[in-house]
Write a protein that holds these residues in place. Structure first.
Motif, mmCIF file in Angstrom:
data_model
loop_
_atom_site.group_PDB
_atom_site.id
_atom_site.type_symbol
_atom_site.label_atom_id
_atom_site.label_comp_id
_atom_site.label_asym_id
_atom_site.label_seq_id
_atom_site.Cartn_x
_atom_site.Cartn_y
_atom_site.Cartn_z
ATOM 1 N N GLU A 216 0.826 -1.207 0.000
ATOM 2 C CA GLU A 216 0.000 0.000 0.000
ATOM 3 C C GLU A 216 0.860 1.255 0.000
ATOM 4 N N CYS A 217 1.956 1.219 0.748
ATOM 5 C CA CYS A 217 2.872 2.378 0.748
ATOM 6 C C CYS A 217 3.467 2.599 -0.647
ATOM 7 N N ALA A 218 3.849 1.512 -1.307
ATOM 8 C CA ALA A 218 4.421 1.615 -2.651
ATOM 9 C C ALA A 218 3.386 2.140 -3.634
ATOM 10 N N ALA A 219 2.150 1.653 -3.513
ATOM 11 C CA ALA A 219 1.100 2.114 -4.427
ATOM 12 C C ALA A 219 0.847 3.612 -4.265
ATOM 13 N N ARG A 220 0.872 4.084 -3.015
ATOM 14 C CA ARG A 220 0.687 5.525 -2.804
ATOM 15 C C ARG A 220 1.863 6.319 -3.352
ATOM 16 N N GLU A 221 3.072 5.790 -3.192
ATOM 17 C CA GLU A 221 4.247 6.537 -3.638
ATOM 18 C C GLU A 221 4.304 6.656 -5.159
ATOM 19 N N VAL A 222 4.018 5.561 -5.865
ATOM 20 C CA VAL A 222 4.093 5.620 -7.330
ATOM 21 C C VAL A 222 2.790 6.120 -7.937
ATOM 22 N N GLY A 223 1.716 6.131 -7.131
ATOM 23 C CA GLY A 223 0.452 6.667 -7.604
ATOM 24 C C GLY A 223 -0.293 5.765 -8.565
ATOM 25 N N ASP A 224 -0.005 4.461 -8.541
ATOM 26 C CA ASP A 224 -0.675 3.551 -9.473
ATOM 27 C C ASP A 224 -0.722 2.162 -8.852
ATOM 28 N N ARG A 225 -1.920 1.724 -8.471
ATOM 29 C CA ARG A 225 -2.062 0.411 -7.830
ATOM 30 C C ARG A 225 -1.812 -0.720 -8.830
ATOM 31 N N ALA A 226 -2.231 -0.527 -10.078
ATOM 32 C CA ALA A 226 -2.042 -1.575 -11.082
ATOM 33 C C ALA A 226 -0.566 -1.808 -11.358
ATOM 34 N N VAL A 227 0.213 -0.732 -11.442
ATOM 35 C CA VAL A 227 1.656 -0.868 -11.659
ATOM 36 C C VAL A 227 2.295 -1.605 -10.478
ATOM 37 N N THR A 228 1.867 -1.263 -9.277
ATOM 38 C CA THR A 228 2.413 -1.934 -8.092
ATOM 39 C C THR A 228 2.055 -3.416 -8.098
ATOM 40 N N ALA A 229 0.817 -3.723 -8.468
ATOM 41 C CA ALA A 229 0.401 -5.122 -8.528
ATOM 42 C C ALA A 229 1.228 -5.891 -9.559
ATOM 43 N N ARG A 230 1.461 -5.279 -10.731
ATOM 44 C CA ARG A 230 2.277 -5.942 -11.751
ATOM 45 C C ARG A 230 3.715 -6.110 -11.271
ATOM 46 N N ALA A 231 4.224 -5.123 -10.551
ATOM 47 C CA ALA A 231 5.593 -5.212 -10.049
ATOM 48 C C ALA A 231 5.735 -6.376 -9.077
ATOM 49 N N VAL A 232 4.776 -6.527 -8.175
ATOM 50 C CA VAL A 232 4.821 -7.627 -7.198
ATOM 51 C C VAL A 232 4.727 -8.967 -7.903
ATOM 52 N N GLY A 233 3.778 -9.085 -8.833
ATOM 53 C CA GLY A 233 3.608 -10.356 -9.536
ATOM 54 C C GLY A 233 4.789 -10.701 -10.424
ATOM 55 N N ARG A 234 5.280 -9.724 -11.191
ATOM 56 C CA ARG A 234 6.396 -9.985 -12.091
ATOM 57 C C ARG A 234 7.681 -10.293 -11.306
ATOM 58 N N ALA A 235 7.888 -9.592 -10.191
ATOM 59 C CA ALA A 235 9.079 -9.854 -9.378
ATOM 60 C C ALA A 235 9.032 -11.258 -8.781
ATOM 61 N N ALA A 236 7.850 -11.679 -8.331
ATOM 62 C CA ALA A 236 7.717 -13.026 -7.767
ATOM 63 C C ALA A 236 7.966 -14.087 -8.829
ATOM 64 N N LEU A 237 7.463 -13.885 -10.031
ATOM 65 C CA LEU A 237 7.699 -14.849 -11.114
ATOM 66 C C LEU A 237 9.178 -14.908 -11.480
ATOM 67 N N ALA A 238 9.816 -13.748 -11.545
ATOM 68 C CA ALA A 238 11.238 -13.721 -11.887
ATOM 69 C C ALA A 238 12.065 -14.413 -10.805
ATOM 70 N N ALA A 239 11.724 -14.179 -9.540
ATOM 71 C CA ALA A 239 12.474 -14.803 -8.448
ATOM 72 C C ALA A 239 12.253 -16.306 -8.409
ATOM 73 N N ALA A 240 11.067 -16.763 -8.834
ATOM 74 C CA ALA A 240 10.762 -18.193 -8.793
ATOM 75 C C ALA A 240 11.526 -18.975 -9.856
ATOM 76 N N ARG A 241 11.986 -18.299 -10.901
ATOM 77 C CA ARG A 241 12.666 -19.013 -11.985
ATOM 78 C C ARG A 241 14.057 -19.475 -11.581
ATOM 79 N N THR A 242 14.687 -18.750 -10.682
ATOM 80 C CA THR A 242 16.046 -19.106 -10.272
ATOM 81 C C THR A 242 16.117 -19.123 -8.751
#
Length: 317
Positions: A216-242
């Motif tokens: 929630e803090c990140a979403a407020r800082e960047v001003g976009d909840r969808a971007v924050t959601a994509r960042a969390v999901g994409r980062a988790a997928l990238a971390a899961a690969r290796t």
């Protein structure tokens, strides 16, 4: 005192589920405080109760009884089983103390090892006084490393996996962990789990709500909840690969916890929670905390009254 002192050992089995239900009905920040405070209060009450039981047995040692001017025969008559319970309580207290010290040493060693493992890396000044350490590593990883100063640690692989707006959201997430000192919540939960087994059930939900708080803090800082959601999901997928090296328990990461639930919460920021459910859970938790603390206080007064009575009995002989 013997009856009152048992309440703090039994109450956590009821309070932990109530705290979890209440936390699920609250926004992330108050939910984290509810879980953290519940663990601290209940663990403190159970430790105090062990101390009271051990103290009751300590008074029955002849040298201590003579020093306190109390009557041993009166104590033995008033509570014949106190010495057995005191021995068990003292043993449990020593074990809990050893485990607490071991946990503290392990946490300190993990953090020290993690800071030493950073080795040569690119480091730049960050917002709020939190430097950014970029590791030359193809694996995708990012986490908040507490310390003086706290550092945001991210690998080159993670930076390459995210576009610029999502990188900003990811760094804002880790920065929120450091700014709000979430590692202290995690440390308190570990100590509480050591002192009472029922409080182990608070660790996982606390970790989840701390991640949601940072989301929630990140979403407020960047001003976009969808971007924050994509960042969390994409980062988790990238971390899961290796596979990534084991990070310290007190170093929260954006890729931790039930990521699908976190992404769904970011995309649905106003979930409806029944008011009755929230009130019922709050009342149940408040009742548990009140009974536990009141029982500990009453047992303390009872022990004090017992000592005074034993001293009067000794003086009347």
């Amino acid at each position: 005192m013997i009856l009152l002192v048992w309440a703090p050992f039994l109450i956590p089995f009821l309070a932990a589920p109530a705290a979890r239900r209440l936390a699920d009905a609250l926004p992330p920040r108050p939910a984290s405080w509810v879980l953290g405070a519940t663990g601290v209060v209940l663990a403190g009450a159970s430790a105090a109760s062990l101390g009271l039981l051990a103290a009751a047995g300590l008074l029955r040692i002849p040298a201590v009884a003579a020093l306190a001017h109390i009557s041993l025969p009166w104590l033995d008559e008033a509570s014949p089983t106190a010495m057995v319970l005191a021995t068990l309580a003292a043993t449990a207290l020593v074990v809990a103390g050893v485990l607490t010290l071991h946990t503290a040493h392990q946490q300190y060693s993990d953090l020290r090892r993690a800071r030493a493992a950073l080795g040569p890396c690119t480091e730049a000044g960050g917002d709020d006084g939190h430097p950014l350490a970029v590791l030359d590593d193809d694996r995708a990883d990012a986490y908040a490393l507490p310390g003086r100063p706290g550092r945001i640690v991210v690998t080159a692989g993670m930076l390459r996996a995210l576009p610029a707006p999502e990188r900003a959201a990811l760094l804002a997430h880790e920065r929120a962990h450091l700014t709000a000192r979430h590692h202290l919540f995690l440390a308190a939960a570990e100590y509480a789990a050591v002192l009472h087994p029922a409080l182990r059930r608070l660790r996982a939900p606390l970790g989840f709500h701390l991640e949601r708080w940072a989301d929630e803090c990140a979403a407020r800082e960047v001003g976009d909840r969808a971007v924050t959601a994509r960042a969390v999901g994409r980062a988790a997928l990238a971390a899961a690969r290796t596979p990534h090296p084991a990070r310290p328990l007190l170093a929260p990461a954006a890729t931790a916890g039930p990521v699908p639930r976190r992404v769904a919460a970011l995309l649905s920021p106003h979930p409806r929670t029944g008011r009755r459910r929230r009130v019922a859970a709050a009342l149940a938790l408040a009742a548990c905390l009140t009974v536990s603390t009141a029982a500990t206080a009453a047992a303390t007064r009872d022990l004090h009254h017992t000592v005074e009575s034993a001293q009067l009995a000794a003086g009347g002989r």
